[in-house]
Motif scaffolding. Structure first.
Motif, PDB file in Angstrom:
ATOM      1  N   LYS A 165      20.711 -28.312 -21.646  1.00  0.00           N
ATOM      2  CA  LYS A 165      19.685 -27.621 -22.501  1.00  0.00           C
ATOM      3  C   LYS A 165      18.539 -28.405 -22.242  1.00  0.00           C
ATOM      4  CE  LYS A 165      22.809 -24.727 -25.020  1.00  0.00           C
ATOM      5  NZ  LYS A 165      23.206 -24.500 -26.531  1.00  0.00           N
ATOM      6  N   GLN A 226       9.280 -14.479 -23.751  1.00  0.00           N
ATOM      7  CA  GLN A 226       9.939 -13.581 -23.996  1.00  0.00           C
ATOM      8  C   GLN A 226      10.727 -12.963 -23.010  1.00  0.00           C
ATOM      9  OE1 GLN A 226       7.361 -10.540 -26.193  1.00  0.00           O
ATOM     10  NE2 GLN A 226       7.565 -11.648 -28.230  1.00  0.00           N
ATOM     11  N   ASP A 229      13.433 -15.342 -22.072  1.00  0.00           N
ATOM     12  CA  ASP A 229      14.507 -15.027 -22.903  1.00  0.00           C
ATOM     13  C   ASP A 229      15.378 -13.919 -22.532  1.00  0.00           C
ATOM     14  OD1 ASP A 229      15.931 -15.709 -25.420  1.00  0.00           O
ATOM     15  OD2 ASP A 229      14.967 -14.065 -26.103  1.00  0.00           O
ATOM     16  N   VAL A 230      14.704 -12.835 -22.284  1.00  0.00           N
ATOM     17  CA  VAL A 230      15.690 -11.745 -21.911  1.00  0.00           C
ATOM     18  C   VAL A 230      16.384 -12.018 -20.530  1.00  0.00           C
ATOM     19  CG1 VAL A 230      15.408  -9.446 -20.875  1.00  0.00           C
ATOM     20  CG2 VAL A 230      13.871 -10.289 -22.908  1.00  0.00           C
ATOM     21  N   LEU A 232      17.476 -14.928 -19.569  1.00  0.00           N
ATOM     22  CA  LEU A 232      18.418 -15.916 -19.887  1.00  0.00           C
ATOM     23  C   LEU A 232      19.714 -15.061 -20.471  1.00  0.00           C
ATOM     24  CD1 LEU A 232      16.616 -19.001 -20.815  1.00  0.00           C
ATOM     25  CD2 LEU A 232      17.612 -18.732 -18.756  1.00  0.00           C
ATOM     26  N   GLN A 233      19.503 -14.303 -21.448  1.00  0.00           N
ATOM     27  CA  GLN A 233      20.529 -13.405 -22.056  1.00  0.00           C
ATOM     28  C   GLN A 233      21.400 -12.796 -21.207  1.00  0.00           C
ATOM     29  OE1 GLN A 233      19.116 -11.792 -25.702  1.00  0.00           O
ATOM     30  NE2 GLN A 233      18.065 -13.630 -26.537  1.00  0.00           N
ATOM     31  N   SER A 234      20.381 -12.023 -20.314  1.00  0.00           N
ATOM     32  CA  SER A 234      20.875 -11.233 -19.437  1.00  0.00           C
ATOM     33  C   SER A 234      22.138 -11.741 -18.352  1.00  0.00           C
ATOM     34  CB  SER A 234      20.018 -10.211 -18.483  1.00  0.00           C
ATOM     35  OG  SER A 234      19.411 -11.094 -17.790  1.00  0.00           O
ATOM     36  N   ARG A 235      21.968 -13.161 -18.272  1.00  0.00           N
ATOM     37  CA  ARG A 235      22.520 -13.984 -17.308  1.00  0.00           C
ATOM     38  C   ARG A 235      23.738 -14.768 -17.973  1.00  0.00           C
ATOM     39  NH1 ARG A 235      18.517 -16.139 -12.585  1.00  0.00           N
ATOM     40  NH2 ARG A 235      17.905 -13.984 -11.824  1.00  0.00           N
ATOM     41  N   ALA A 236      23.841 -14.606 -19.349  1.00  0.00           N
ATOM     42  CA  ALA A 236      24.765 -15.271 -20.277  1.00  0.00           C
ATOM     43  C   ALA A 236      24.679 -16.685 -20.236  1.00  0.00           C
ATOM     44  CB  ALA A 236      26.161 -14.744 -19.852  1.00  0.00           C
ATOM     45  N   PHE A 237      23.375 -17.065 -20.305  1.00  0.00           N
ATOM     46  CA  PHE A 237      23.072 -18.711 -20.248  1.00  0.00           C
ATOM     47  C   PHE A 237      23.648 -19.527 -21.537  1.00  0.00           C
ATOM     48  CE2 PHE A 237      20.464 -22.157 -21.635  1.00  0.00           C
ATOM     49  CZ  PHE A 237      20.286 -22.772 -20.312  1.00  0.00           C
ATOM     50  N   ASP A 238      24.545 -20.346 -21.296  1.00  0.00           N
ATOM     51  CA  ASP A 238      24.998 -21.075 -22.791  1.00  0.00           C
ATOM     52  C   ASP A 238      24.595 -22.390 -22.481  1.00  0.00           C
ATOM     53  OD1 ASP A 238      26.481 -21.767 -20.389  1.00  0.00           O
ATOM     54  OD2 ASP A 238      28.390 -21.209 -21.354  1.00  0.00           O
TER      55      ASP A 238
END
Length: 286
Positions: A165, A226, A229-230, A232-238
């Motif tokens: 991260k 923003q 962020d969208v 990364l969330q759509s690609r399930a970034f962990d």
């Protein structure tokens, strides 16, 4: 106005072929030694060595020139403040008493408030030491970062056990700078098309115009963040480092040599400082 961009080297050199891990170690060692050394001659020699290494690595002279110009006012302020007001600090470091200082300039004793105060050579030396520290730590960063591809940098940081991260945030920041510079350039060009002539403006009015650019620049940066962020969330970034990488990072003989060279340099600097006093501030005239 020329297009602003993130500065990188444009030619191949030994530094561009090295892995990012020994460069990180080099940056850490030079930073520690710059903090430890108090002698202005040794600190200045370290700063000069880093500057020459930047030029040898292909860092643009224009970038170094800009850094030096930006540091000039800071350096002058340091010389004045340390030269006039660092007497107690110099006494603590060297044991010299105010009567032992070599004065370069003294205000007349009859002057109120500042009467009898003066600029000491020992204070100037201590200011030069701080300037050398600042220049060293300012130039060692581009020496390591500008000579490394961002993708290779991420892999090297992950293999150096840096959390993914943190590596991702660092690399995203480096990639974000060119976007900010390009957006700033686009806003300025739009102002020019509307008849705004920057060349005929005075410094105060030009500063006001640049201040107005900050608002759309910040709004655009927030919009970009923003969107990121969208995505990364759509690609399930962990943030997990357990992933495949397009680029590989392997240590070669030159990388191990750099590790060994700067490891010995750090050891010698620490032993020399503690045992023999090399790098300590003495206040002795050169």
């Amino acid at each position: 106005m020329s297009t602003m961009a993130f500065r990188t080297v444009e030619r191949d050199s030994l530094f561009t072929r090295l892995d990012f891990r020994p460069k990180l170690f080099m940056i850490a060692v030079i930073t520690v030694i710059a903090f430890v050394w108090e002698d202005p001659l040794m600190g200045g020699g370290l700063a000069l060595s880093v500057l020459l290494a930047c030029l040898a690595a292909g860092v643009k002279p224009g970038y170094i020139r800009t850094v030096l110009w930006l540091m000039l006012p800071f350096s002058l302020i340091l010389i004045l403040t340390q030269g006039f007001f660092s007497g107690a600090l110099i006494t603590t470091l060297t044991g010299l008493q105010p009567d032992d200082f070599h004065m370069l300039f003294v205000f007349p004793a009859a002057w109120p408030l500042i009467g009898g105060a003066g600029l000491s050579w020992e204070g100037v030396q201590y200011a030069l030491n701080i300037i050398a520290k600042s220049l060293t730590m300012t130039l060692v960063i581009p020496l390591g970062i500008f000579t490394t591809d961002v993708d290779t940098m991420i892999v090297g940081m992950v293999k150096a056990r840096i959390p993914y991260k943190i590596a991702f945030v660092f690399s995203s920041t480096l990639r974000f700078f060119p976007l900010l510079f390009a957006r700033t350039q686009a806003i300025i060009e739009a102002q020019r098309l509307r008849g705004l002539a920057f060349e005929t403006m005075g410094p105060v009015r030009r500063l006001r115009v640049y201040a107005r650019i900050v608002v759309p620049l910040i709004l655009g940066a927030l919009n970009e963040s923003q969107m990121l962020d969208v995505v990364l969330q759509s690609r399930a970034f962990d943030g997990s480092p357990d992933r495949t990488y397009l680029h590989d990072s392997r240590l070669i003989a030159a990388d191990y040599a750099l590790f060994g060279l700067f490891g010995l340099f750090l050891l010698a600097a620490i032993i020399g400082y503690i045992v023999f006093g090399f790098g300590r501030f003495t206040g002795v005239l050169w």
